[in-house]
Design a protein around this motif. Structure first.
Motif, PDB file in Angstrom:
ATOM      1  N   ASN A  49      -3.726   3.882  -1.227  1.00  0.00           N
ATOM      2  CA  ASN A  49      -4.621   4.067  -0.092  1.00  0.00           C
ATOM      3  C   ASN A  49      -4.326   5.438   0.504  1.00  0.00           C
ATOM      4  OD1 ASN A  49      -6.230   3.926   2.141  1.00  0.00           O
ATOM      5  ND2 ASN A  49      -5.342   2.046   2.949  1.00  0.00           N
ATOM      6  N   GLU A 108       0.850  -1.188   0.000  1.00  0.00           N
ATOM      7  CA  GLU A 108       0.000   0.000   0.000  1.00  0.00           C
ATOM      8  C   GLU A 108       0.882   1.232   0.000  1.00  0.00           C
ATOM      9  OE1 GLU A 108      -2.905   0.197   3.075  1.00  0.00           O
ATOM     10  OE2 GLU A 108      -3.851  -1.677   2.492  1.00  0.00           O
ATOM     11  N   THR A 127      -3.225   5.933   4.190  1.00  0.00           N
ATOM     12  CA  THR A 127      -1.889   5.596   4.687  1.00  0.00           C
ATOM     13  C   THR A 127      -0.945   6.779   4.671  1.00  0.00           C
ATOM     14  OG1 THR A 127      -1.127   4.911   2.503  1.00  0.00           O
ATOM     15  CG2 THR A 127      -2.045   3.203   3.935  1.00  0.00           C
TER      16      THR A 127
END
Length: 190
Positions: A154, A117, A157
């Motif tokens: 994402n 991610e 994050t």
């Protein structure tokens, strides 16, 4: 002159006794822009297309088929160990940007697919441009040529940086909620 004749005779004897090593001739692959005679070929010509096909055929002779490549089973711990070793190798080589992207989050393993991610699309694109060396490294070290890397963007994050004193205090409060009690006990300003 008589003195020189035996020396010359000895040299010829030594030359006749020395056996030259046999070196096999190695054929060089022809480059797409050159034909075998060494003259340049236009990139838009039929000769260049033929040269490219010949080069691809030569390279395919040395490539193993998919069935012949190793595909040993590995676990997430082994993968993370090799992942971190490669990140350290990149840091030592001065490729810190790729190493930083690799260490932003721990990748997860699902079969032979490694999922990472990243916080935004630009970091994903930069990571993907430099990850070919990483894939080759992991495939070699883990003895599995089915490994692929999937990058998920994402936005959550992304690290939020605290700039103002209030933001810094809120961040500290998230880490350790008892800091609010400390602030109230000593009547401290933020």
């Amino acid at each position: 002159m008589v003195i020189n004749e035996p020396i010359v005779a000895e040299i010829t004897q030594v030359q006749n006794e020395v056996v030259a090593p046999i070196i096999p001739e190695i054929s060089k692959p022809s480059l797409p822009n050159f034909n075998p005679t060494g003259t340049k070929v236009s990139a838009l010509s039929l000769a260049s297309v033929k040269a490219k096909k010949d080069l691809e055929a030569q390279q395919n002779q040395y490539q193993k088929h998919k069935e012949e490549l190793p595909s040993e089973v590995f676990n997430e711990t082994d993968m993370l160990l090799q992942w971190n070793k490669f990140a350290q190798k990149m840091t030592d080589a001065g490729k810190r940007l790729l190493a930083t992207y690799m260490q932003m989050n721990d990748p997860t393993l699902n079969g032979t697919t490694i999922t990472l991610e990243l916080p935004n699309q630009s970091t994903k694109e930069e990571f993907l441009t430099g990850c070919h060396e990483l894939i080759g490294y992991l495939r070699g070290k883990l003895h599995n040529h089915d490994i692929t890397i999937e990058v998920i963007v994402n936005e959550a994050t992304e690290n939020k940086y605290a700039f103002t004193p209030q933001e810094k205090f809120e961040r500290l409060k998230q880490i350790n909620p008892t800091i609010e009690l400390l602030r109230k006990t000593f009547d401290l300003d933020v």
